[in-house]
Write a protein that holds these residues in place. Structure first.
Motif, mmCIF file in Angstrom:
data_model
loop_
_atom_site.group_PDB
_atom_site.id
_atom_site.type_symbol
_atom_site.label_atom_id
_atom_site.label_comp_id
_atom_site.label_asym_id
_atom_site.label_seq_id
_atom_site.Cartn_x
_atom_site.Cartn_y
_atom_site.Cartn_z
ATOM 1 N N VAL A 56 -62.846 -4.405 -66.531
ATOM 2 C CA VAL A 56 -63.535 -5.681 -66.409
ATOM 3 C C VAL A 56 -63.865 -6.120 -67.832
ATOM 4 O O VAL A 56 -64.540 -5.406 -68.571
ATOM 5 C CB VAL A 56 -64.816 -5.573 -65.554
ATOM 6 N N PHE A 57 -63.353 -7.283 -68.202
ATOM 7 C CA PHE A 57 -63.515 -7.806 -69.563
ATOM 8 C C PHE A 57 -64.499 -8.970 -69.521
ATOM 9 O O PHE A 57 -64.310 -9.925 -68.761
ATOM 10 C CB PHE A 57 -62.154 -8.285 -70.096
ATOM 11 N N LEU A 58 -65.557 -8.885 -70.311
ATOM 12 C CA LEU A 58 -66.568 -9.932 -70.396
ATOM 13 C C LEU A 58 -66.341 -10.705 -71.689
ATOM 14 O O LEU A 58 -66.318 -10.120 -72.771
ATOM 15 C CB LEU A 58 -67.968 -9.309 -70.371
ATOM 16 N N ALA A 59 -66.155 -12.018 -71.566
ATOM 17 C CA ALA A 59 -65.842 -12.851 -72.733
ATOM 18 C C ALA A 59 -66.886 -13.948 -72.916
ATOM 19 O O ALA A 59 -67.135 -14.738 -72.013
ATOM 20 C CB ALA A 59 -64.460 -13.484 -72.572
ATOM 21 N N HIS A 60 -67.486 -13.965 -74.088
ATOM 22 C CA HIS A 60 -68.406 -15.036 -74.478
ATOM 23 C C HIS A 60 -67.545 -16.023 -75.254
ATOM 24 O O HIS A 60 -67.121 -15.756 -76.372
ATOM 25 C CB HIS A 60 -69.527 -14.447 -75.346
ATOM 26 N N TRP A 61 -67.255 -17.182 -74.623
ATOM 27 C CA TRP A 61 -66.239 -18.090 -75.166
ATOM 28 C C TRP A 61 -66.430 -19.479 -74.579
ATOM 29 O O TRP A 61 -67.303 -19.691 -73.750
ATOM 30 C CB TRP A 61 -64.850 -17.563 -74.839
ATOM 31 N N GLY A 62 -65.579 -20.409 -74.943
ATOM 32 C CA GLY A 62 -65.568 -21.735 -74.322
ATOM 33 C C GLY A 62 -66.411 -22.760 -75.051
ATOM 34 O O GLY A 62 -67.112 -22.469 -76.015
#
Length: 174
Positions: A56-62
């Motif tokens: 499970v990859f958590l990405a702070h992005w956008g």
């Protein structure tokens, strides 16, 4: 790498960000925050695969306040799909963005939640007061020495943040 075992499935969690509020963490103390850099992410995913059944990859992005994933998010999602990530959960835009199952011609599949919006917020506009809780089911299949994990169901439970006028009472409601 944080690994949690649930129902005999070892789930590795990786957490990365596109940046931070200050550059000092990246420049002066790079060990504090993991940044989205392809080589580092590739190595971490390979290591996670060796110690878990699922990633499970958590990405702070956008882009803030944008309800549509941007090109950066889409490019990273494709890259993570090719690397074998099972579930990708995004944050940062502070508004809900779509979720769906992403697949490619090689048979890779990955559940992507581009942004869950806000859980708790003092935001003033309704899009920022809305969020979602990611919900999915993993199924592990073992054949001989080989096992695979697949997402068999997914949903997003909508939530809304409510607070009193002076913000001394805050609640999250379904």
């Amino acid at each position: 790498i944080r690994v949690i075992e649930k129902n005999q499935i070892k789930i590795a969690f990786l957490n990365y960000t596109f940046g931070s509020s200050t550059g000092s963490a990246q420049n002066e103390q790079p060990f504090l925050v993991d940044y989205l850099e392809r080589e580092k992410v590739t190595n971490a995913i390979a290591q996670a695969k060796s110690i878990s059944d699922c990633i499970v990859f958590l990405a702070h992005w956008g882009t803030l306040d944008n309800a549509v994933p941007n090109d950066y998010q889409n490019q990273w999602a494709q890259f993570l799909l090719q690397q074998g990530v099972n579930v990708l959960i995004g944050t940062h835009p502070q508004v809900l963005q779509p979720y769906h199952m992403l697949s490619d011609a090689n048979g890779n599949e990955m559940l992507v939640y581009y942004s869950l919006g806000n859980l708790v917020s003092g935001a003033q506009s309704s899009p920022q007061l809305l969020g979602g809780l990611a919900k999915f089911t993993l199924e592990k299949t073992t054949s001989g020495e080989t096992s695979t994990v697949k997402v068999t169901a997914s949903a997003l439970d909508p939530i809304v943040m409510h607070y009193s006028e002076n913000m001394n009472i805050c609640n999250v409601y379904p």
